[in-house]
Design an enzyme around this catalytic site. Sequence first.
Site, mmCIF file in Angstrom:
data_model
loop_
_atom_site.group_PDB
_atom_site.id
_atom_site.type_symbol
_atom_site.label_atom_id
_atom_site.label_comp_id
_atom_site.label_asym_id
_atom_site.label_seq_id
_atom_site.Cartn_x
_atom_site.Cartn_y
_atom_site.Cartn_z
ATOM 1 N N GLY A 1 0.864 -1.174 0.000
ATOM 2 C CA GLY A 1 0.000 0.000 0.000
ATOM 3 C C GLY A 1 0.905 1.231 0.000
ATOM 4 N N ALA A 2 0.618 2.165 -0.902
ATOM 5 C CA ALA A 2 1.559 3.259 -1.149
ATOM 6 C C ALA A 2 1.962 4.051 0.110
ATOM 7 C CB ALA A 2 0.977 4.177 -2.225
ATOM 8 N N GLN B 1 -5.716 -8.901 -2.032
ATOM 9 C CA GLN B 1 -5.716 -7.827 -1.026
ATOM 10 C C GLN B 1 -7.143 -7.441 -0.633
ATOM 11 O OE1 GLN B 1 -3.817 -7.939 -3.744
ATOM 12 N NE2 GLN B 1 -1.890 -6.825 -3.533
ATOM 13 N N ASP C 1 -1.343 4.521 -6.427
ATOM 14 C CA ASP C 1 0.091 4.334 -6.175
ATOM 15 C C ASP C 1 0.904 5.480 -6.735
ATOM 16 O OD1 ASP C 1 -1.133 1.473 -6.093
ATOM 17 O OD2 ASP C 1 0.751 1.450 -4.973
#
Length: 337
Positions: free
Chosen positions: A49-50, A193, A234
Amino acid sequence: MSSAIEAITWQNEKIVLLDQTQIPISENYISYDEISPLVLAIQQLVVRGAPALGVAGAYGVVLAIDEAKRKGLSAQELELNIDLLRDARPTAVNLAWAVEKIRKHLPAGRDAVLAAAHQLAREDKESSISMGNIGADWLIKKLGNNSLTLLTHCNTGSLATTGTGTALGVIKELHKRGYVKEVYADETRPLLQGSRLTAWELMKSEIPYRIEPDGAAAMAILSGRIDAALIGADRIAKNGDSANKIGSLSVALACHEAGIPFLVVAPESTVDRTISSGSDIHIEIRADEELTYFKGIQVAPLGAKTFNPAFDVTPAKYISAVITENQSYEIAEGQTL
Ligand code: MRU
């Protein structure tokens, strides 16, 4: 450990990660005090996750300094280790952004670097709250409906940030205000996810949800089941084109066809104003085995070729608004963020 989900913490001079490869079966925490296992953990999606990658990168610079001191590495070897960390995954700009931001503090010494990493983690946490409020206000104003069925893709919650999340943070805020009827969580192939992580977070937050295969999203949207879709990002180019987990583009196209809002929710640190459009975004291509094996079992002919991009890019024209901690951007053609 508190009962809140903490994907990444700094404890006893180490980075502690909640191992996201094991959720929802078990909640294991792993400590890291060296760069190469941390790089591997990032590549294997122990942390992902960014925004969470950004925080891992920030604290990782402290680990690199401590490791260099312990092992007597040269200044050049320290810089190379920091480069390895920055380049562990290419698409989420937050990782490189955070590493370079924190690296600038090296001349001020290790404690200044740690203080800067703590500050970055704090700001990430606070940004979730603002995104939650701005995104919830935007959707309520747009839809004026207090019984919303929402769709989301991948995981953008507490596991992907140090706060409540980006898109999932907005959903949590809408739930808190009494606006959510149900959330459709896309399974998110191939690493799940959505069904493993988002469903787990929705369950913990007591938000009604169901999971669906990614291939069902367009049908759910076009059959009128969904009021709006919310995803994270992202990397967002200056023109608003947004890279996110593979499958996001299909959701955007379906929302466009159905005429329902498609929101991208991400902190300003995900906006990369050095690139003019999505075609400049480096898309990570992952291993064949993620498709040809499932939990160690072969599910495709030996030697099958694959196309396994981790992300796709949604053109800005399909995005109703980009929500950051500062504002909502509705990007008209030719405009920039
Ligand atoms: O490969 P992942 O799990 O790191 O991909 C994550 C996503 O695509 C998220 O949607 C994105 O990073 C935003 S997280 C708030």
